[in-house]
Write a protein that holds these residues in place. Structure first.
Motif, PDB file in Angstrom:
ATOM      1  N   LEU A 193      65.184 -35.187  12.919  1.00  0.00           N
ATOM      2  CA  LEU A 193      63.778 -35.063  13.328  1.00  0.00           C
ATOM      3  C   LEU A 193      62.919 -36.100  12.612  1.00  0.00           C
ATOM      4  CD1 LEU A 193      61.669 -33.584  14.995  1.00  0.00           C
ATOM      5  CD2 LEU A 193      61.490 -31.872  13.180  1.00  0.00           C
ATOM      6  N   GLN A 194      63.129 -36.245  11.294  1.00  0.00           N
ATOM      7  CA  GLN A 194      62.354 -37.234  10.533  1.00  0.00           C
ATOM      8  C   GLN A 194      62.666 -38.645  11.005  1.00  0.00           C
ATOM      9  OE1 GLN A 194      59.861 -36.395   8.540  1.00  0.00           O
ATOM     10  NE2 GLN A 194      60.402 -34.289   9.099  1.00  0.00           N
ATOM     11  N   TRP A 195      63.940 -38.913  11.300  1.00  0.00           N
ATOM     12  CA  TRP A 195      64.332 -40.227  11.808  1.00  0.00           C
ATOM     13  C   TRP A 195      63.668 -40.492  13.160  1.00  0.00           C
ATOM     14  CZ3 TRP A 195      66.684 -42.020  16.202  1.00  0.00           C
ATOM     15  CH2 TRP A 195      67.121 -43.346  16.191  1.00  0.00           C
ATOM     16  N   CYS A 196      63.637 -39.481  14.019  1.00  0.00           N
ATOM     17  CA  CYS A 196      63.020 -39.633  15.350  1.00  0.00           C
ATOM     18  C   CYS A 196      61.525 -39.914  15.245  1.00  0.00           C
ATOM     19  CB  CYS A 196      63.262 -38.383  16.200  1.00  0.00           C
ATOM     20  SG  CYS A 196      64.934 -38.253  16.864  1.00  0.00           S
ATOM     21  N   TYR A 197      60.847 -39.225  14.325  1.00  0.00           N
ATOM     22  CA  TYR A 197      59.410 -39.483  14.127  1.00  0.00           C
ATOM     23  C   TYR A 197      59.189 -40.960  13.769  1.00  0.00           C
ATOM     24  CZ  TYR A 197      58.142 -34.470  13.937  1.00  0.00           C
ATOM     25  OH  TYR A 197      57.919 -33.158  14.229  1.00  0.00           O
ATOM     26  N   ALA A 198      59.958 -41.439  12.782  1.00  0.00           N
ATOM     27  CA  ALA A 198      59.790 -42.822  12.320  1.00  0.00           C
ATOM     28  C   ALA A 198      60.196 -43.816  13.402  1.00  0.00           C
ATOM     29  CB  ALA A 198      60.606 -43.051  11.047  1.00  0.00           C
ATOM     30  N   SER A 199      61.317 -43.532  14.072  1.00  0.00           N
ATOM     31  CA  SER A 199      61.831 -44.476  15.077  1.00  0.00           C
ATOM     32  C   SER A 199      60.943 -44.508  16.313  1.00  0.00           C
ATOM     33  CB  SER A 199      63.262 -44.095  15.470  1.00  0.00           C
ATOM     34  OG  SER A 199      64.127 -44.243  14.370  1.00  0.00           O
ATOM     35  N   TYR A 200      60.359 -43.367  16.672  1.00  0.00           N
ATOM     36  CA  TYR A 200      59.468 -43.368  17.820  1.00  0.00           C
ATOM     37  C   TYR A 200      58.279 -44.293  17.564  1.00  0.00           C
ATOM     38  CZ  TYR A 200      56.525 -41.934  21.689  1.00  0.00           C
ATOM     39  OH  TYR A 200      55.753 -41.953  22.830  1.00  0.00           O
ATOM     40  N   GLY A 201      57.722 -44.223  16.359  1.00  0.00           N
ATOM     41  CA  GLY A 201      56.613 -45.114  16.011  1.00  0.00           C
ATOM     42  C   GLY A 201      57.011 -46.576  16.092  1.00  0.00           C
ATOM     43  N   GLU A 202      58.235 -46.871  15.633  1.00  0.00           N
ATOM     44  CA  GLU A 202      58.736 -48.249  15.669  1.00  0.00           C
ATOM     45  C   GLU A 202      58.929 -48.720  17.109  1.00  0.00           C
ATOM     46  OE1 GLU A 202      62.405 -50.688  13.553  1.00  0.00           O
ATOM     47  OE2 GLU A 202      61.945 -48.644  12.903  1.00  0.00           O
ATOM     48  N   VAL A 203      59.537 -47.849  17.926  1.00  0.00           N
ATOM     49  CA  VAL A 203      59.774 -48.199  19.333  1.00  0.00           C
ATOM     50  C   VAL A 203      58.448 -48.360  20.070  1.00  0.00           C
ATOM     51  CG1 VAL A 203      60.663 -47.328  21.536  1.00  0.00           C
ATOM     52  CG2 VAL A 203      62.056 -47.145  19.474  1.00  0.00           C
ATOM     53  N   PHE A 204      57.512 -47.453  19.821  1.00  0.00           N
ATOM     54  CA  PHE A 204      56.226 -47.507  20.526  1.00  0.00           C
ATOM     55  C   PHE A 204      55.471 -48.778  20.165  1.00  0.00           C
ATOM     56  CE2 PHE A 204      51.859 -46.536  21.587  1.00  0.00           C
ATOM     57  CZ  PHE A 204      51.983 -45.884  22.808  1.00  0.00           C
ATOM     58  N   SER A 205      55.480 -49.137  18.891  1.00  0.00           N
ATOM     59  CA  SER A 205      54.803 -50.360  18.461  1.00  0.00           C
ATOM     60  C   SER A 205      55.412 -51.580  19.159  1.00  0.00           C
ATOM     61  CB  SER A 205      54.929 -50.506  16.942  1.00  0.00           C
ATOM     62  OG  SER A 205      54.465 -51.771  16.525  1.00  0.00           O
ATOM     63  N   SER A 206      56.752 -51.638  19.190  1.00  0.00           N
ATOM     64  CA  SER A 206      57.427 -52.759  19.857  1.00  0.00           C
ATOM     65  C   SER A 206      57.123 -52.760  21.350  1.00  0.00           C
ATOM     66  CB  SER A 206      58.935 -52.661  19.621  1.00  0.00           C
ATOM     67  OG  SER A 206      59.238 -52.809  18.256  1.00  0.00           O
ATOM     68  N   TRP A 207      57.066 -51.583  21.935  1.00  0.00           N
ATOM     69  CA  TRP A 207      56.781 -51.466  23.372  1.00  0.00           C
ATOM     70  C   TRP A 207      55.400 -52.026  23.695  1.00  0.00           C
ATOM     71  CZ3 TRP A 207      55.914 -46.163  26.214  1.00  0.00           C
ATOM     72  CH2 TRP A 207      55.874 -46.388  27.607  1.00  0.00           C
ATOM     73  N   MET A 208      54.394 -51.718  22.859  1.00  0.00           N
ATOM     74  CA  MET A 208      53.045 -52.215  23.113  1.00  0.00           C
ATOM     75  C   MET A 208      52.966 -53.732  22.939  1.00  0.00           C
ATOM     76  SD  MET A 208      51.477 -49.648  24.205  1.00  0.00           S
ATOM     77  CE  MET A 208      53.058 -49.083  24.834  1.00  0.00           C
ATOM     78  N   VAL A 248      52.117 -44.063  15.010  1.00  0.00           N
ATOM     79  CA  VAL A 248      52.644 -45.356  14.560  1.00  0.00           C
ATOM     80  C   VAL A 248      51.950 -45.655  13.241  1.00  0.00           C
ATOM     81  CG1 VAL A 248      52.890 -47.809  15.057  1.00  0.00           C
ATOM     82  CG2 VAL A 248      52.942 -46.154  16.939  1.00  0.00           C
ATOM     83  N   ASP A 249      52.704 -45.561  12.155  1.00  0.00           N
ATOM     84  CA  ASP A 249      52.120 -45.752  10.812  1.00  0.00           C
ATOM     85  C   ASP A 249      50.887 -44.875  10.606  1.00  0.00           C
ATOM     86  OD1 ASP A 249      54.062 -47.644  10.192  1.00  0.00           O
ATOM     87  OD2 ASP A 249      52.866 -49.307  10.985  1.00  0.00           O
ATOM     88  N   GLY A 250      50.993 -43.629  11.032  1.00  0.00           N
ATOM     89  CA  GLY A 250      49.902 -42.677  10.818  1.00  0.00           C
ATOM     90  C   GLY A 250      48.819 -42.680  11.888  1.00  0.00           C
ATOM     91  N   VAL A 251      48.886 -43.624  12.827  1.00  0.00           N
ATOM     92  CA  VAL A 251      47.884 -43.708  13.900  1.00  0.00           C
ATOM     93  C   VAL A 251      48.459 -43.044  15.162  1.00  0.00           C
ATOM     94  CG1 VAL A 251      46.497 -45.238  15.348  1.00  0.00           C
ATOM     95  CG2 VAL A 251      47.007 -45.870  12.971  1.00  0.00           C
ATOM     96  N   PRO A 252      47.766 -42.057  15.763  1.00  0.00           N
ATOM     97  CA  PRO A 252      48.269 -41.436  16.992  1.00  0.00           C
ATOM     98  C   PRO A 252      48.586 -42.500  18.047  1.00  0.00           C
ATOM     99  CG  PRO A 252      46.386 -40.213  16.165  1.00  0.00           C
ATOM    100  CD  PRO A 252      46.504 -41.456  15.317  1.00  0.00           C
TER     101      PRO A 252
END
Length: 376
Positions: free
Chosen positions: A281-296, A95-99
């Motif tokens: 793949l690049q979209w998934c990397y970025a979107s996963y970070g966005e989804v994970f941040s929102s999830w937390m 998420v923004d470079g943070v695991p």
């Protein structure tokens, strides 16, 4: 990296503080379950609203969590598949470079994205809406990528099947074909074990076959591909006679323009597949970070809401994240229960023990707020 965490909150009694409860928890974990990772889960003072609004919200939290977690896992699985197909070395999700595990264990509320003065329902609805939009976008992108893959698979199957069914265009060259006013070339599919029979009989299958005109162009595990040249007017008769001898005559018309068009189409599909795969793949990397941040952030709202409903007002609780090994789970549950007041512990026993049972749909009932975060 741990893949399973507990998000918990413990009540802070009168005369105590979150810091003292945290110190007691740290001490107990280090002494009795030292293999359990323990982190503070820093949740800001959110807007409480009314009791009715909290009760209504708590009913939706479990369902929304399942949806958000599901989208997170869906994107993660898509990333794993794309990395495997591309031969890309699997990289840690961030998420923004943070695991992602560090983002969870060092969680900091994003005030700019989710103002703490917003009503809790508004924050939850906004997160749900954002994740739903990402899921819709994922479906469109995956469908586009799979469509190109399917087209390529069809072409590859045609080129990779047996000679009886595969596309012959890339096996036949212009110099293999005789096409004139009176002469034509047919393509015969001959069983691998009937080649001698073909070579000894093709000239006599009809009257107007050009002697010694048959030559082998290709052979696979089952069949061989032969040409035969004859007078055009005798072609239908030759087909009939060949079929009687179990030789298959394939319909084929050599056209250089068609050949070149198919070649260009294949090259374009291969290029499109690579472009779409890389883009997805690049979209998934970025979107996963966005989804994970929102999830937390959603998990933080969930801990806050359930803590208010369980412990009352004003908000007075300690929230934490733990990752106990399976063998230590019972011991950690016991530690957490021991840090709750006796009255709460009695009230929130499991149904089997005669208490109220679960809270907000949780499968397990405890005298403290607890739910599981599965990263995978």
């Amino acid at each position: 990296m741990a893949t399973r965490y507990w998000a918990v909150s413990l009540p802070v009694g009168q005369g105590s503080s979150a810091s003292s409860v945290w110190s007691r928890l740290q001490e107990s974990i280090s002494k009795q379950a030292f293999d359990t990772a323990l982190y503070r889960f820093n949740i800001p003072n959110l807007r409480v609203g009314t009791l009715d609004s909290l009760l209504a919200l708590s009913d939706d939290l479990l369902k929304s969590n399942s949806f958000i977690e599901g989208v997170s896992h869906k994107i993660r699985r898509q990333i794993e598949e794309l990395e495997r197909v591309s031969g890309v070395v699997s990289s840690s999700l961030t998420v923004d470079g943070v695991p992602v595990d560090s983002y969870l264990t060092r969680f900091v509320w994003d005030e700019a994205k989710h103002p703490t003065m917003s009503p809790l329902k508004e924050i939850v609805d906004e997160i749900h809406s954002q994740i739903a939009k990402i899921e819709d976008d994922l479906k469109v992108r995956v469908a586009e990528y799979n469509n190109v893959r399917s087209q390529l698979n069809v072409i590859n199957r045609k080129q990779g099947g047996s000679l009886a069914v595969r596309d012959l265009s890339n096996l036949v060259k212009s110099h293999d074909i005789v096409s004139s006013e009176h002469l034509t070339t047919l393509l015969a599919i001959v069983s691998k074990y009937s080649q001698n029979d073909w070579l000894s009989s093709y000239e006599t299958l009809s009257t107007y076959v050009v002697p010694r005109s048959s030559k082998k162009l290709h052979e696979d595990n089952e069949y061989a591909l032969y040409t035969v040249t004859l007078f055009s007017r005798d072609a239908d008769n030759f087909r009939t006679k060949a079929r009687e001898r179990n030789f298959q005559i394939r319909d084929f018309e050599y056209n250089p323009e068609t050949q070149e068009s198919r070649k260009q189409e294949l090259e374009k599909l291969v290029q499109d597949q690579e472009t779409l795969r890389s883009s997805l793949l690049q979209w998934c990397y970025a979107s996963y970070g966005e989804v994970f941040s929102s999830w937390m952030h959603f998990c933080a709202v969930r801990v806050f809401t359930e803590s208010i409903l369980r412990y009352g007002l004003p908000p007075s609780f300690l929230s934490a994240v733990l990752s106990p090994p399976v063998k230590s789970e019972k011991k950690v549950r016991s530690i957490l229960e021991g840090l709750c007041s006796n009255s709460n512990s009695t009230y929130w026993k499991t149904e089997d023990e005669g208490g109220m049972g679960g809270f907000a749909g949780d499968a397990d009932a405890h005298p403290y707020v607890s739910f599981t975060i599965n990263l995978i």
